[in-house]
Write an enzyme that holds these catalytic residues in place. Structure first.
Site, PDB file in Angstrom:
ATOM      1  N   LYS A 203       0.851  -1.201   0.000  1.00  0.00           N
ATOM      2  CA  LYS A 203       0.000   0.000   0.000  1.00  0.00           C
ATOM      3  C   LYS A 203       0.878   1.239   0.000  1.00  0.00           C
ATOM      4  CE  LYS A 203      -1.950   2.626   3.024  1.00  0.00           C
ATOM      5  NZ  LYS A 203      -1.736   3.912   2.301  1.00  0.00           N
ATOM      6  N   THR A 258       6.844   7.822  13.337  1.00  0.00           N
ATOM      7  CA  THR A 258       6.985   7.070  14.586  1.00  0.00           C
ATOM      8  C   THR A 258       5.613   6.882  15.228  1.00  0.00           C
ATOM      9  OG1 THR A 258       9.266   7.736  14.940  1.00  0.00           O
ATOM     10  CG2 THR A 258       8.009   7.185  16.908  1.00  0.00           C
ATOM     11  N   GLU A 278      10.537   1.139  10.051  1.00  0.00           N
ATOM     12  CA  GLU A 278      11.552   2.157   9.745  1.00  0.00           C
ATOM     13  C   GLU A 278      10.878   3.501   9.961  1.00  0.00           C
ATOM     14  OE1 GLU A 278      14.514   1.412   9.209  1.00  0.00           O
ATOM     15  OE2 GLU A 278      14.404  -0.682   8.583  1.00  0.00           O
ATOM     16  N   CYS A 312      14.001  10.557   6.025  1.00  0.00           N
ATOM     17  CA  CYS A 312      14.061  10.097   7.417  1.00  0.00           C
ATOM     18  C   CYS A 312      15.455  10.303   8.009  1.00  0.00           C
ATOM     19  CB  CYS A 312      13.627   8.641   7.515  1.00  0.00           C
ATOM     20  SG  CYS A 312      14.528   7.562   6.404  1.00  0.00           S
ATOM     21  N   GLU A 409      10.767  15.722  14.618  1.00  0.00           N
ATOM     22  CA  GLU A 409      11.074  15.595  13.187  1.00  0.00           C
ATOM     23  C   GLU A 409      10.227  16.623  12.420  1.00  0.00           C
ATOM     24  OE1 GLU A 409       9.824  11.928  11.043  1.00  0.00           O
ATOM     25  OE2 GLU A 409      11.883  11.927  10.294  1.00  0.00           O
TER      26      GLU A 409
HETATM   27  P1  NAI Z   1       2.251   8.400   8.113  1.00  0.00           P
HETATM   28  O1  NAI Z   1       3.153   7.620   8.984  1.00  0.00           O
HETATM   29  O2  NAI Z   1       0.884   8.721   8.596  1.00  0.00           O
HETATM   30  O3  NAI Z   1       2.088   7.664   6.683  1.00  0.00           O
HETATM   31  C1  NAI Z   1       2.947   6.675   6.169  1.00  0.00           C
HETATM   32  C2  NAI Z   1       2.152   5.514   5.611  1.00  0.00           C
HETATM   33  O4  NAI Z   1       1.401   4.904   6.659  1.00  0.00           O
HETATM   34  C3  NAI Z   1       1.126   5.892   4.542  1.00  0.00           C
HETATM   35  O5  NAI Z   1       1.069   4.871   3.570  1.00  0.00           O
HETATM   36  C4  NAI Z   1      -0.176   5.923   5.319  1.00  0.00           C
HETATM   37  O6  NAI Z   1      -1.299   5.679   4.511  1.00  0.00           O
HETATM   38  C5  NAI Z   1       0.028   4.796   6.307  1.00  0.00           C
HETATM   39  N1  NAI Z   1      -0.750   4.874   7.544  1.00  0.00           N
HETATM   40  C6  NAI Z   1      -1.144   5.982   8.234  1.00  0.00           C
HETATM   41  N2  NAI Z   1      -1.838   5.641   9.323  1.00  0.00           N
HETATM   42  C7  NAI Z   1      -1.911   4.288   9.340  1.00  0.00           C
HETATM   43  C8  NAI Z   1      -2.491   3.337  10.236  1.00  0.00           C
HETATM   44  N3  NAI Z   1      -3.144   3.710  11.320  1.00  0.00           N
HETATM   45  N4  NAI Z   1      -2.348   2.024   9.951  1.00  0.00           N
HETATM   46  C9  NAI Z   1      -1.669   1.621   8.871  1.00  0.00           C
HETATM   47  N5  NAI Z   1      -1.112   2.472   7.990  1.00  0.00           N
HETATM   48  C10 NAI Z   1      -1.211   3.790   8.222  1.00  0.00           C
HETATM   49  O7  NAI Z   1       3.020   9.753   7.736  1.00  0.00           O
HETATM   50  P2  NAI Z   1       2.376  11.140   7.258  1.00  0.00           P
HETATM   51  O8  NAI Z   1       1.149  11.441   8.068  1.00  0.00           O
HETATM   52  O9  NAI Z   1       2.241  11.107   5.803  1.00  0.00           O
HETATM   53  O10 NAI Z   1       3.536  12.162   7.659  1.00  0.00           O
HETATM   54  C11 NAI Z   1       3.613  12.683   8.988  1.00  0.00           C
HETATM   55  C12 NAI Z   1       5.034  12.775   9.453  1.00  0.00           C
HETATM   56  O11 NAI Z   1       5.586  11.479   9.511  1.00  0.00           O
HETATM   57  C13 NAI Z   1       5.988  13.546   8.565  1.00  0.00           C
HETATM   58  O12 NAI Z   1       5.936  14.908   8.782  1.00  0.00           O
HETATM   59  C14 NAI Z   1       7.303  12.958   8.969  1.00  0.00           C
HETATM   60  O13 NAI Z   1       7.762  13.567  10.143  1.00  0.00           O
HETATM   61  C15 NAI Z   1       6.973  11.514   9.258  1.00  0.00           C
HETATM   62  N6  NAI Z   1       7.305  10.648   8.123  1.00  0.00           N
HETATM   63  C16 NAI Z   1       8.460   9.927   8.170  1.00  0.00           C
HETATM   64  C17 NAI Z   1       8.838   9.153   7.098  1.00  0.00           C
HETATM   65  C18 NAI Z   1      10.085   8.349   7.113  1.00  0.00           C
HETATM   66  O14 NAI Z   1      10.613   8.027   6.065  1.00  0.00           O
HETATM   67  N7  NAI Z   1      10.580   7.963   8.263  1.00  0.00           N
HETATM   68  C19 NAI Z   1       8.060   9.124   5.864  1.00  0.00           C
HETATM   69  C20 NAI Z   1       6.831   9.880   5.920  1.00  0.00           C
HETATM   70  C21 NAI Z   1       6.495  10.628   7.013  1.00  0.00           C
END
Ligand code: NAI
Ligand code: MG
Length: 505
Positions: A203, A258, A278, A312, A409
Site C-alpha cells: 500500500k 513514529t 523504519e 528520514c 522531526e
Molecule cells: P504516516 O506515517 O501517517 O504515513 C505513512 C504511511 O502509513 C502511509 O502509507 C499511510 O497511509 C500509512 N498509515 C497511516 N496511518 C496508518 C495506520 N493507522 N495504519 C496503517 N497504515 C497507516 O506519515 P504522514 O502522516 O504522511 O507524515 C507525517 C510525518 O511522519 C511527517 O511529517 C514525517 O515527520 C513523518 N514521516 C516519516 C517518514 C520516514 O521516512 N521515516 C516518511 C513519511 C512521514
C-alpha cells in the site's frame, strides 16, 4: 532574509508528457491477482501536483472488502506454492526482469514521481529510479543463495541425531510505505519479500500512489504469477489499518512516522505478526574543528535540503565546533542558492515543493514555533511561489535543546544549528533525542571519527558524507526510529522463519 520573490514566473510547472498524461488519466483501480479491479465501493482520493496544488488524477480509497480481497489473493498465492515452490533461479529471473523493465522506463517513472511527489525530475532520474532498480537486483541475488545451515548438536553424542536449520518464507507480507521516495521505497520493500518467496500486498502512501500503480503494469510482463504482488491504494487509518489487522497477513513492513509505527505495532499484536518498522529521525551532523568549513558546508546543506528535507535520515541537527560555526553557517547560507525551490519538472531544479499542503503547514508551524521559542532565522523561514507548496531552505540558530524544532522531526528543509566545544559534549548532545536513525561526522581526525562513531546511538553513521545508502548495507533505527533492519542479508532474513529439524538416527 529571504531571496525568493512570491510571484515568479519560474514557478510555472512545465507541461506533462503524453506518457504522464496517459498514466494520470487512467480509471482508478486496484491491482489484485495480476488484474485491474474495481473497488467494492466508489470512494476515490484526489492526487495533487504539489508544484501547482492542482488535482491531476484520482485513485481508489480501498474499502475493508478490497483489502480482504487483496490479502486473500496473496494468501492463496502463498499457500498453493505457486511462487515459493518455484525453482529459486526462476524467482530470481522474474525479479531481475522487473528491474530491467523499470530501468527501460526510467524517464517515464522519473517524470511521474516528480509530478506526484514534487521532487525534481533530475533527482528522480539519478536517485529514485536507479535506486529502485538496484534494490531489486541486489535482493534477486539472495533468492538463489539463501540456503540453510547444517548445525551439529553439542550436548548429544556424535552421530545420534541429524539436525539442520532451513529458512522458509514468512508468508504474506503487508507493506506500507510513505510518500518521500515512492517508487524507491516500493521496490526496497517488495525486493526482499519476493526473494524470500513471500507474496505481498503493497500500500503506497495516499499522497503518492502513481508510480506504484505504474509498476503494477510491469508485474505480469516480468513473469510473476497472479497474487504474488498485489497493490492497493487508500488512506492509512482505513485501508492501512485493515491490512495491519488482517488475520491473513503474517508480516508487516512499515516505513513512516513514529506515531503510526507505534499504532501498527499495537495493531499487529493480536495475531503476533512479524513487524519491522523504519520510522522517523532527527539525525545529527557533527562538524569537528579540523575541517575546511566551506567544503563541509556543501555536504551539510545537501544533508538537509535534498528532497526538501523530507528524508528520514535528513541531517536536521547541525553541531559545528565553536571555532568553525560561523564559517559553516555562512557556507550553508550560500549553498541555499543551489537549493532554491523550483517546480518539479524544471530540469534545472535541485529542490522541489513539499509533498502536500498538510506538510507545508506542518513545516511552517515548526518554524513559527521555533521563532516563538526564541530561535532566530539565519536564512529562509518563509514560503515561495504563489501556488504549490514551496518552502525556502531554512537555517535556525540560537536554538535550545528543549525546543520542539530541536527535538521533533520537521520533515522539511529546516536545519537547527548549535555550537559545541568538545567531543564528549557533542556526543551527549547528538544523543539527546528519542530517535536514532542516522548521524554524520565530518573530520579528518581518524581517532575523533571512530570515538564519535562508537558513542553515537544511530543505525547508520556516515563519515565525511551523508545519506549514502547501498542495498548491501543494513539500514534501520536505534531507539524510536524503529526496529529490524532492511537491506543486506538482514533485510531478507526479516522475511524468513528459521526451521530447525532434528532427526534421531
Ligand atoms: P504516516 O506515517 O501517517 O504515513 C505513512 C504511511 O502509513 C502511509 O502509507 C499511510 O497511509 C500509512 N498509515 C497511516 N496511518 C496508518 C495506520 N493507522 N495504519 C496503517 N497504515 C497507516 O506519515 P504522514 O502522516 O504522511 O507524515 C507525517 C510525518 O511522519 C511527517 O511529517 C514525517 O515527520 C513523518 N514521516 C516519516 C517518514 C520516514 O521516512 N521515516 C516518511 C513519511 C512521514
Ligand atoms: Mg499520518
Amino acid at each position: 532574509m529571504s531571496t525568493a520573490p512570491s510571484h515568479d514566473v519560474s514557478f510555472t510547472q512545465p507541461e506533462y508528457s503524453a506518457h504522464a498524461k496517459a498514466a494520470l488519466g487512467r480509471k482508478p483501480a486496484l491491482f489484485i491477482n495480476n488484474e485491474w479491479v474495481q473497488s467494492t465501493h466508489g470512494a476515490t482520493l484526489a492526487v495533487e501536483d504539489p508544484s501547482t496544488g492542482r488535482e491531476i488524477a484520482r485513485i481508489v480509497d480501498a474499502s475493508d472488502a478490497d483489502v480482504d480481497r487483496a490479502v486473500n489473493a496473496a494468501r492463496t498465492a502463498f499457500d498453493d506454492g505457486r511462487w515459493s515452490h518455484l525453482p529459486p533461479m526462476a524467482r530470481e529471473r522474474a525479479i531481475l526482469k522487473l528491474a530491467d523493465l523499470i530501468e527501460a522506463h526510467t524517464a517515464e517513472f522519473a517524470e511521474l514521481e516528480a509530478i506526484d511527489n514534487g521532487k525534481p525530475v533530475g533527482m528522480a532520474t539519478v536517485v529514485d529510479v536507479p535506486g529502485a532498480v538496484q534494490h531489486l537486483r541486489y535482493m534477486a541475488g539472495w533468492t538463489s543463495k539463501l540456503g540453510g545451515d547444517l548445525v551439529e548438536p553439542q550436548g548429544l553424542p556424535r552421530g545420534t541425531v541429524f539436525s539442520y536449520v532451513s529458512r522458509e518464507p514468512v508468508g504474506v507480507a503487508a507493506q506500507i510505505i510513505p510518500w518521500n521516495f515512492p517508487l524507491l521505497m516500493a521496490c526496497l520493500k517488495i525486493a526482499p519479500a519476493l526473494a524470500a518467496g513471500c507474496t505481498l500486498v503493497l500500500k503506497p502512501a495516499e499522497q503518492t500512489s502513481i508510480t506504484a500503480l505504474r509498476l503494477a503494469d510491469l508485474v505480469s510482463q516480468a513473469g510473476f504469477p497472479p497474487g504474488v504482488i498485489n497493490i492497493i491504494t487508500g488512506n492509512g487509518h482505513t485501508a492501512g489499518a485493515a491490512l495491519v489487522r488482517h488475520p491473513g497477513v503474517d508480516k508487516i513492513a512499515f516505513t513512516g512516522s513514529t506515531e503510526v509505527g507505534k499504532i501498527i505495532n499495537r495493531d499487529a499484536t493480536a495475531t503476533l505478526k512479524r513487524v519491522t518498522l523504519e520510522l522517523g529521525g532527527k539525525s545529527p551532523v557533527v562538524v569537528m574543528p579540523d575541517v575546511n568549513p566551506e567544503e563541509v558546508a556543501a555536504g551539510a546543506a545537501g544533508a538537509i535540503f535534498f528532497n526538501s528535507g523530507q528524508v528520514c535520515i535528513a541531517g536536521s541537527r547541525l553541531f559545528a565546533h565553536r571555532s568553525v560555526f560561523d564559517k559553516v553557517i555562512e557556507g550553508i547560507s550560500q549553498a541555499t542558492a543551489f537549493w532554491k525551490p523550483r517546480p518539479s519538472l524544471d530540469p534545472q531544479g535541485h529542490m522541489g515543493p513539499l509533498v502536500s499542503k498538510e506538510q507545508l503547514d506542518r513545516v511552517m508551524g515548526y518554524i513559527e514555533a521555533g521563532k516563538r521559542d526564541g530561535a532566530s532565522v539565519a536564512v529562509g523561514g518563509d514560503t515561495a511561489g504563489s501556488s504549490g507548496y514551496y518552502v525556502n531552505p531554512t537555517i535556525l540558530v540560537d536554538v535550545k535543546p528543549s525546543m520542539s524544532v530541536v527535538q521533533e522531526e520537521i520533515f522539511g528543509p529546516v536545519v537547527v544549528a548549535q555550537r559545541f566545544d568538545d567531543l564528549e559534549e557533542v556526543a551527549k548532545a547528538a544523543n539527546d533525542t528519542c530517535f536514532g536513525l542516522g548521524a554524520g561526522i565530518w573530520t579528518r581526525d581518524v581517532s575523533a571519527m571512530h570515538r564519535l562513531a562508537a558513542k553515537i546511538k544511530a543505525g547508520t553513521v556516515w563519515g565525511n558524507c551523508h545519506a549514502i545508502i547501498d542495498p548491501a548495507l543494513p539500514f534501520g533505527g536505534f531507539k524510536q526510529s524503529g526496529f529490524g533492519r532492511e537491506q543486506g542479508r538482514a533485510g531478507i532474513d526479516a522475511y524468513t522463519e528459521l526451521k530447525t529439524v532434528i532427526i534421531k538416527l
